[in-house]
Each structure stands twice: as structure tokens, then as C-alpha cells.
Design a protein around this motif. Structure first.
Motif, short mmCIF file in Angstrom:
data_model
loop_
_atom_site.label_atom_id
_atom_site.label_comp_id
_atom_site.label_asym_id
_atom_site.label_seq_id
_atom_site.Cartn_x
_atom_site.Cartn_y
_atom_site.Cartn_z
N UNK A 68 23.22 -34.98 33.39
CA UNK A 68 24.50 -34.30 32.43
C UNK A 68 23.78 -32.89 31.83
N UNK A 69 22.60 -33.47 30.87
CA UNK A 69 22.68 -32.38 29.69
C UNK A 69 21.81 -30.94 30.56
N UNK A 70 20.48 -31.32 30.77
CA UNK A 70 19.30 -30.94 30.95
C UNK A 70 19.24 -30.39 31.97
N UNK A 71 20.29 -30.57 33.04
CA UNK A 71 19.33 -30.59 34.64
C UNK A 71 20.19 -29.69 34.96
N UNK A 72 19.67 -29.08 36.23
CA UNK A 72 21.27 -28.61 37.02
C UNK A 72 21.84 -28.83 38.48
N UNK A 73 21.67 -30.43 37.87
CA UNK A 73 22.87 -30.81 38.49
C UNK A 73 24.02 -30.53 38.82
N UNK A 74 24.93 -30.26 39.53
CA UNK A 74 25.98 -29.73 40.04
C UNK A 74 27.38 -30.60 39.52
N UNK A 146 1.44 -26.57 26.44
CA UNK A 146 0.17 -26.41 27.02
C UNK A 146 0.92 -27.55 27.62
N UNK A 147 2.03 -28.18 27.61
CA UNK A 147 2.35 -29.67 27.74
C UNK A 147 3.57 -29.33 28.93
N UNK A 148 3.59 -30.38 29.92
CA UNK A 148 3.98 -30.62 31.28
C UNK A 148 6.01 -30.72 31.06
N UNK A 149 6.07 -30.78 31.86
CA UNK A 149 7.59 -30.70 31.44
C UNK A 149 7.60 -32.19 31.48
N UNK A 150 7.00 -33.21 31.72
CA UNK A 150 6.98 -34.99 31.85
C UNK A 150 6.72 -34.73 30.43
N UNK A 151 5.86 -34.78 30.26
CA UNK A 151 4.79 -34.65 28.62
C UNK A 151 6.03 -34.57 27.87
N UNK A 152 6.64 -33.09 27.89
CA UNK A 152 8.28 -33.03 26.92
C UNK A 152 8.52 -33.69 26.78
N UNK A 246 20.64 -24.24 25.81
CA UNK A 246 18.87 -24.54 26.83
C UNK A 246 18.90 -24.35 27.73
N UNK A 247 18.54 -23.63 28.56
CA UNK A 247 18.42 -23.51 30.06
C UNK A 247 17.66 -24.63 31.00
N UNK A 248 18.75 -24.87 31.61
CA UNK A 248 18.34 -26.45 32.33
C UNK A 248 17.35 -26.75 33.27
N UNK A 249 16.37 -27.44 33.33
CA UNK A 249 15.40 -27.61 34.19
C UNK A 249 16.40 -27.45 36.18
N UNK A 250 15.68 -27.37 36.91
CA UNK A 250 15.78 -26.78 37.60
C UNK A 250 15.95 -28.10 38.97
N UNK A 251 16.01 -28.73 39.30
CA UNK A 251 15.60 -29.86 39.86
C UNK A 251 16.12 -29.49 41.50
N UNK A 252 16.13 -28.66 42.22
CA UNK A 252 15.33 -28.13 43.85
C UNK A 252 15.50 -29.14 44.41
N UNK A 253 14.39 -29.73 44.98
CA UNK A 253 14.45 -30.21 46.13
C UNK A 253 15.05 -31.96 45.43
N UNK A 254 14.79 -32.29 43.99
CA UNK A 254 15.51 -33.60 43.69
C UNK A 254 17.27 -33.69 43.99
N UNK A 255 17.36 -32.34 43.76
CA UNK A 255 19.42 -32.45 43.44
C UNK A 255 19.84 -33.69 44.09
#
Lengths: 498, 374
Positions: A68-74, A146-152, A246-255
């Protein structure tokens, strides 16, 4: 000061009762009553339910909060409301809906499912607030390193969520320990249901009290554990300046999977109980809806809740005032005492008050004052927290300024202090009011004979498998709980207890 | 308006003395700034004068009325002292008008003309009167707080660091508005601040408080030019301190033979100059020399650090665009006189009576007494 001491003493009454009783029974008695297979069995049942629920709630709560807070879920705003909404449905109503639809749920898995669905918002809310408060600069810095999204998420966000997660988990654990209605309905034996059965069978036997003692120890253990784990809370930095969006993380195919997951969660936590209620309401409407009785029960519930709200808020005032204006070790202890008192499960409070009122003041046994006292013990923090916040917002400076403008003490109280405290006291009273409306356990044990509330009426009907007759009471309770839920979803920074 | 006289005021919190025998006089209609580093007791002094706390000993006299000490303790609400706290302290549940009229008798609180008059006095638009405090900027809040304090026509107004929470541009503007309003109202004022520029520019008299003790009370010019000791000198502005030998009214120092003001004791001394007294000249003839170590350019002026042959270094403040470059050798000329202090022992010590320097009975010099508003 004297008032605050009295309030703290009342809050600690159940604990004192348990402790006193234990001393009275003596070591051999304790050993006989506590060290037996039945207690071990209850401990195993309660323990695995608490752990399981906390784990499930943590995953559901943090996951949903991140989406809800950090992704682009509609539809993020709509999802937020829907994810808080389960709080408006008392756990025992939720449980009623599930068991009436799927009678095979009287297992560990069933209890885990129902209780988790009822309590995951307690983790969700602080997690949302924490995500909102996270300084995006930290994540950007981490990305820059240099951390990845998951590592962040794991190395930057999760550590900062620790306080929120711990607080939420503590709430969930305390609620599970105190939960009685939902588990009794699912026939899943834990300490609360065992105490209740014991009490019904032998009427305040030492066995019930000793079980309560073990339960209280578990609660205190959790409280202390949370304080320890929380450690030196608070993180450096992050000035009060406006935090950049914050710019939310794009979910793309995981939407689509994300949407599906949220939909399943909301359906299970919200649609099932609401649907169950609607079904039984329609099914039972023809046979057993007694409007006059429903109205009478609602009226007596509202009256009790109003009385409890008034008394509790009045009691919260000296404590909240002292904690802010006369900061000292004693004041902090008095404030904490009200929190500890309310961490004690309702069934224990009720048991203590029943026994004490029978022994010390028989003329008070099963009267409204004792019931209101129980409500006050259980719900004091809900009033103390907003009142304290209100006192904090009216520093003594205002008093000084008013005095320099020629205003006398009484005049200052009327023109400065009370207007400043009014919103906080109102909010506290409203929260207590709404908590009392859906309180079941203490009411079952302490309500004067002939007095029924929405919760007890619902309980007796559903215990007799008259689901159609029970449904209307559940509907009224849910409707009355909606305002509190709206309050909570708006002010996500303030939890249910500090 | 009336004068304020504080005599031998002491106050301790527990075993910690905060004020130790402070004497202070604010003439009627004057504005005195109470200047000191944080923790020097200036806010405590203000609270004692306001009546929020009681002194351990000493007296506070307003006009000819003893309000604290000598067995009397007039409560704050009966002193008729206006108070402007640090962040404004506007009542959040009242509108601007409600705040301003808070201290007025009930029948006058409805008088919108009075509100307009007071808003006008502090230079605010009357349209603000229905706003809530949180809708105002920091500077506007301070001005409303001043209007509220002035509304009951107090005999004295206390201002507790009223500008410290404002940013630089707003601070200057609010300062001027407050100055003008105080002058127009003819109120006696006591301003607490730790900002020396604010104290020097606003007040008729500056009282320097240090370690719970008044070390100097004088007009701003005297304070800057003839501070009581080197600590005060450093506190009110940048200083150049040199070792010197005083003889016959002159000080022999690494910057040459300088005129010394005041009665200087002959012998070794430390002399004080201000950076703007130093001028750079071509290094010819017998002028003292220095080498430029660094140049900080500020636009309106520049600061040049110079290494002197003796191993010490001094700072010069220069105007204009004609600046030396780093490493260049320059000649140094001193304009005006130096102030000499005893070389050994600390002149900054807490012992001894407060030193009062400056023309006796210096009244309001730069502020005009104006009829009080009625």
C-alpha cells in the motif's frame, strides 16, 4: 498526585489479587495446581497459537503495508481503508461467521486463521506509519551504495520497521493471550477458555485463579521482552522538514498477483464475516428478530459504554497530567501502571473483581460500578494516551502567558486549560466508548443479572446455535465500531497502546 | 509605563545558584537588552520579574511598587507586566482577535476597533484577526504575541528571545516592527537575547549577564568600544587581543605604539582592538608588517587573517574590493585607540562588583518617547 496513585492502584488491582492469592495458596498449593499435564497442554496450545499468529500477522501486516505504501499497486487508498476495516469486526463475530460457514474449523489451523485475520491490522497500521515515516534519502543512499531492491528492504527498511513491528506484534500477542470469545466458539482450548470453564464449573476455585496467574505471567513476560528488544529506540537524523514524496516501486508483471493477494486477504478478513452476518440476518429475519429487545439491549450497551467512557477519561486526566507536567520517576511508574493493568486479559480482571467484590464488598457484587471499574482497568490506556498527548500540546507556557495577562487560576482553567484538553479527552472517551460496546469477557462475568449488552446477547444466542438471532446484534456492534476504525485509519501514527 | 529596578536578586534551583545578586535598572520608556550566553540565568531573571517564580532574596520594584522581595510577592496576574515568549505562545484554540483581547476586561473583548488598532500598532493587516495562530507565519505570530502583551497597557513588556526562532530575513523585519511598536506604545521593555547584534541594534542599554551575575550595563556603543573585560569584548564582537607594555598613555605592541583610552595602569597589559580598526598599507618604511594567511570574502566586507612576525596572528575587517592575495606581505596600520586590560589574572573573574561603564544616567538615546496609546 493522590488521584493518580488511586488510579494506578485500581489498574494494578487484578495483578495484586493474583499475587495475593498465590501467596495465600502457598508453594505446595501452587505446585499442585500449576505443575500438571492440563496446564502444560494449555501452555502448548496458547504458546503455539501466539507464536503462529504473531508470525502470520507480521508477514501479512508488513507485506500489505509495503504494497500500500511503497508499490504501484492500483487503488492504494481504497486498499488502506479495507485493510484497517477488519478492526471494526470483533474477533468473536469473525469467528462466528467462519465456524457457522465451515464447522470443521475447530482446529489449530482454524484458530490460527480466524485470529490472524482479526488481528493483522495491529501490525499493518504501525507498519504503514513506519513506511510513511522512513526517510527516502536513506534508501536512495543505499541504492547509491549498490544495494539491490531486496537488499534495501532487508538491510535498510526492515531494521527501521523494528520498533513498529515489535509494537504491533506485542499488541497481537497480548490480544491473542486475552482472546476468549473467538477461541471458545472454535472450541480451541487456551488459558482464557480454561479459566472461564473452570470458573463456570467451580465458581472462583483456586484452579481458575492459578491459571490466571500463569496467563498474567505470560503477559508480563511479553511486555518486558518487548521493552528489552526495543532497546534504545529512535534513530538519529531525519529532521522535521517536509519529507519528499517517495517514488513507489513499480510492480509491473507482479501487479496482478499483488492485487489477487490483497483481494484474498480482504475477502477472508472482511467479506466472510460481513457475508456471514448478512446471510444469517436474512435467514433468521423471518423467525427471530425481536426489534424491541434489540433496541433495549442497544440502549443498555450505549448507557454502559457512556458511563465507562466518562469514568475512564476522568481517571486518565490526573495520570496524563502528571506524566507530562510533573515528570518524575514516580509519575512515569504511575503511568506505566495503567498500561500494565490493561495488558491483563479481561477474563483475569473479571475474575479478580468477582472474587474481591464477593469477599470485600458483597453489596457491590454484580453491580454496574464493578463492571465500569473493570472497563476502566481494561481500557485506561486508550484514554491516557490521547489525554497525555493533549496535555503535552498545552505546555505550562500558556498558563504563564495567561497569568501575565491578568487571568486568575479558575479563569485560566476555563479559558485556557479545558479548551486545550477537550479534543484529547473527547478522543479518549470515544475510543473507550467503542471498546466497551464490543467487550465480551468481562461483561459475561460481571454484568448484573438481567443486564445484557450487544456482545453478551450475541454470545448467548450464538452459543445456543441460534445464528439467526445472533446476527442482528453483531450487525449493530460492527456499525457502532465503524467510527473508531475510521479514527484509527486516519491517525496511523498513534497505535492502540503506546 | 514605569521603570523597573532589580536589586540584589538571587535565585538557586536546588544547590545550583542561577542568579547571584543581580542589580538592574530599566528607565521608564527605555528598552534594555539582557545579553548573555545560554544558561547564564537571563530567562530566570525574566521569570522572576514576571512573577512566574519567586526570588530567594532581593527585590523587584516596578515604578514605586515593590512586587517581589521584602516579604511581598505580588502574583503575576496582578503585576501588569506583558510577556512575549520565545515562540509566541499564542493560544492555539483562539483566533488572532481572541488572543489579542485575552487580557482585556470582558466588555472590551468584543471591540473590533481595539483589535484593529493593536494589529496596526504591530504592523499587521486587520484582515488577519479571524485567522488561527497556525495559519500565521512565525514573524506574524511574534507580532500578534506582542499585540496581545500590549493590549492591557502593561507598565513593562518582557520579551524572551522573541526572534530566535525566525530565519534571518524575517528576523530583521520582525525586529524593526517590534521596535517601532514598542516605541509607539511608549512601553518600557526588557529583551532577553543571546544574539549580540540584536542587543546592540535594538536596545538603549545592554546588560551583559554571565554566570548569574551582571558584568556590564551600558549603552551599546560603550559596550562595544569599552567592554568591561576581554570575555565581554569577545562576546559582543570579534576582537583582536595583543600583548603590550603600557607607558604614559601609550601601549607598545607588535603593531607599534598605540593610544590607550581610559586610565590604564602602567606595565604589561593585554590590549583590545576591533578588526575594523586595522588597515592594510603598502609594506614600506617602518610600518609593522604581516603576511596574509587567508581571505574570507563576504561581499559587503572581507576578513583577512594576518600572521605577525612574533608568531601571533590578527584579523582585519576590510571594506571594498581591493583585497590582498594569500601569502602577500602587507603593512598594518591601526586607527583609533586600544583598550588596555591587566595582563595577568583573569579580568573575567566572577568576583568583584559589576562594572558599569559609560556616561552616567544614559537614558534612551536613540528612541523617542512617544505618547502611550490610549
Amino acid at each position: 498526585m493522590a488521584l493518580a496513585v488511586c488510579v494506578a492502584a485500581l489498574a494494578l488491582l487484578p495483578l495484586g489479587y493474583i499475587a495475593g492469592y498465590t501467596v495465600e495458596v502457598g508453594w505446595s498449593g501452587v505446585r499442585e495446581l500449576v505443575l500438571r499435564p492440563r496446564v502444560a497442554e494449555l501452555l502448548w496450545n496458547t504458546g503455539r497459537l501466539v507464536l503462529g499468529t504473531v508470525a502470520v500477522c507480521a508477514v501479512l501486516g508488513v507485506g500489505a503495508a509495503w504494497l500500500v505504501e511503497r508499490s504501484t499497486v492500483p487503488g492504494r487508498r481504497a486498499w488502506h481503508v479495507l485493510l484497517v476495516a477488519p478492526l471494526a469486526v470483533p474477533a468473536f463475530v469473525n469467528s462466528f461467521a467462519w465456524i457457522s460457514l465451515l464447522p470443521g474449523l475447530d482446529t489449530y489451523a482454524g484458530a490460527l486463521l480466524v485470529v490472524s485475520l482479526s488481528y493483522f491490522p495491529f501490525v499493518y497500521l504501525p507498519a504503514v506509519a513506519a513506511f510513511r515515516g522512513l526517510d527516502p534519502a536513506l534508501e536512495e543512499t543505499a541504492r547509491g551504495l549498490g544495494l539491490s531492491g531486496w537488499a534495501v528492504f532487508v538491510r535498510v527498511q526492515l531494521p527501521q520497521l523494528r520498533v513498529a513491528l515489535l509494537g504491533g506484534s506485542l499488541l497481537v500477542a497480548l490480544h491473542v493471550l486475552a482472546e476468549f470469545g473467538a477461541l471458545q466458539m472454535l472450541r480451541y482450548p487456551t488459558f482464557t477458555t480454561a479459566i472461564y470453564d473452570q470458573y463456570r464449573a467451580t465458581f472462583n476455585g483456586p484452579a481458575a485463579t492459578m491459571l490466571a496467574g500463569v496467563l498474567v505471567l505470560l503477559c508480563l513476560f511479553l511486555l518486558v521482552g518487548e521493552l528489552r528488544l526495543r532497546g534504545a529506540r529512535g534513530y538519529a537524523g531525519s529532521g522535521r522538514g517536509a519529507v519528499r514524496p517517495v517514488r513507489p516501486t513499480a510492480l509491473r508483471r507482479l501487479t496482478v498477483p499483488a492485487l489477487a493477494a490483497l483481494a484474498v486477504l480482504v475477502a477472508a478478513a472482511l467479506l466472510v464475516p460481513l457475508g456471514g452476518m448478512a446471510y444469517w440476518l436474512l435467514a433468521g429475519a423471518s423467525s427471530s428478530l425481536d426489534a424491541a429487545e434489540l433496541a433495549a439491549t442497544t440502549a443498555s450497551t450505549l448507557a454502559l459504554a457512556a458511563a465507562a467512557a466518562l469514568v475512564t477519561t476522568a481517571m486518565a486526566l490526573p495520570t496524563g497530567w502528571l506524566a507530562v507536567r510533573a515528570r518524575s520517576r514516580v509519575a512515569t511508574l504511575l503511568e506505566r501502571a495503567t498500561y500494565v493493568g490493561s495488558a491483563v486479559p479481561g477474563i483475569v480482571v473479571a475474575l479478580a473483581l468477582v472474587t474481591l467484590s464477593i469477599r470485600a464488598t458483597p453489596w457491590l457484587y454484580q453491580t454496574v460500578p464493578v463492571l465500569v471499574a473493570a472497563y476502566a482497568i481494561l481500557f485506561l490506556p486508550r484514554a491516557v494516551v490521547p489525554v497525555r498527548a493533549a496535555v503535552e500540546q498545552s505546555p505550562p507556557l500558556y498558563d504563564d502567558v495567561a497569568a501575565s495577562l491578568g487571568s486568575s487560576g479558575a479563569d485560566r482553567l476555563r479559558r485556557v486549560t479545558l479548551p486545550l484538553l477537550a479534543p484529547g479527552m473527547g478522543a479518549g472517551a470515544a475510543l473507550v466508548f467503542l471498546a466497551v460496546v464490543t467487550e465480551l469477557t468481562a461483561t459475561l462475568l460481571l454484568a448484573p443479572t438481567g443486564t445484557t449488552t450487544l456482545a453478551t446477547a450475541f454470545w448467548s444466542a450464538s452459543s445456543a446455535f441460534e445464528y439467526g438471532a445472533a446476527a442482528p446484534y453483531a450487525v449493530v456492534m460492527v456499525l457502532l465500531s465503524v467510527p473508531a476504525t475510521v479514527l484509527l485509519s486516519r491517525d496511523t501514527r498513534r497505535g492502540l497502546t503506546p | 509605563m514605569s521603570s523597573l529596578t532589580v536589586t540584589a536578586l538571587t535565585k538557586a534551583f536546588g544547590a545550583t545558584p542561577v542568579l547571584t545578586g543581580v542589580d538592574l535598572h530599566v528607565p521608564a520608556g527605555g528598552l534594555v537588552a539582557l545579553l548573555g550566553p545560554s544558561g547564564c540565568g537571563k530567562t530566570t531573571l525574566l521569570r522572576l520579574v514576571a512573577g512566574f517564580d519567586d526570588p530567594d532574596s532581593g527585590t523587584v520594584v516596578l515604578g514605586d511598587r515593590v512586587v517581589a522581595g521584602a516579604g511581598r510577592g505580588v502574583p503575576a496576574r496582578k503585576r501588569g507586566i506583558g510577556f512575549v515568549p520565545q515562540e509566541g505562545g499564542l493560544f492555539p484554540h483562539l483566533s488572532v482577535a481572541g488572543n489579542i483581547t485575552f487580557g482585556l476586561p470582558r466588555q472590551q473583548r468584543r471591540d473590533s476597533g481595539r483589535v484593529r488598532e493593536l494589529l496596526d500598532l504591530v504592523g499587521l493587516d486587520a484582515a488577519l484577526s479571524d485567522r488561527s495562530p497556525h495559519q500565521l507565519s512565525g514573524g506574524q505570530q511574534q507580532r500578534v504575541a506582542l499585540a496581545r502583551a500590549l493590549a492591557p497597557e502593561p507598565s513593562l513588556v518582557l520579551l524572551d528571545e522573541p526572534f530566535s526562532s525566525l530565519d534571518a530575513a524575517l528576523r530583521e523585519e520582525t525586529r524593526q516592527a517590534v521596535s517601532a511598536a514598542l516605541t509607539a506604545a511608549g512601553a518600557t521593555g526588557l529583551l532577553v537575547t543571546h544574539d549580540q547584534a540584536e542587543a546592540l541594534s535594538m536596545a538603549d542599554q545592554v546588560a551583559v549577564l554571565r554566570g548569574g551575575r551582571l558584568v556590564q550595563l551600558s549603552d551599546p556603543r560603550t559596550l562595544y568600544q569599552r567592554p568591561a573585560d576581554l570575555d565581554v569584548a569577545a562576546f559582543v564582537g570579534e576582537s583582536v587581543v595583543l600583548a603590550a607594555d603600557v607607558r604614559d598613555g601609550r601601549a607598545e605592541s607588535v603593531l607599534g605604539s598605540l593610544v590607550v583610552t581610559g586610565a590604564a595602569v602602567p606595565g604589561p597589559a593585554r590590549i583590545l582592538l576591533r578588526p575594523e580598526q586595522l588597515r592594510l598599507v603598502p609594506p614600506v618604511g617602518a610600518v609593522p608588517r604581516g603576511r596574509v594567511r587567508s581571505v574570507d570574502f563576504y561581499g559587503h566586507d572581507s576578513r583577512v587573517r594576518l600572521d605577525l612576525p612574533g608568531g601571533c596572528s590578527v584579523t582585519a575587517r576590510l571594506e571594498g574590493a581591493d583585497l590582498p592575495s594569500v601569502g602577500q606581505d602587507v603593512g598594518i596600520e591601526v586607527s583609533g585607540a586600544a583598550v588596555a586590560f591587566p595582563a595577568a589574572g583573569d579580568a573575567a573573574g566572577g568576583a568583584g562588583p559589576a562594572v558599569v561603564v559609560g556616561p552616567a544616567g544614559a537614558g534612551p538615546t536613540r528612541r523617542r518617547a512617544v505618547e502611550p496609546i490610549s
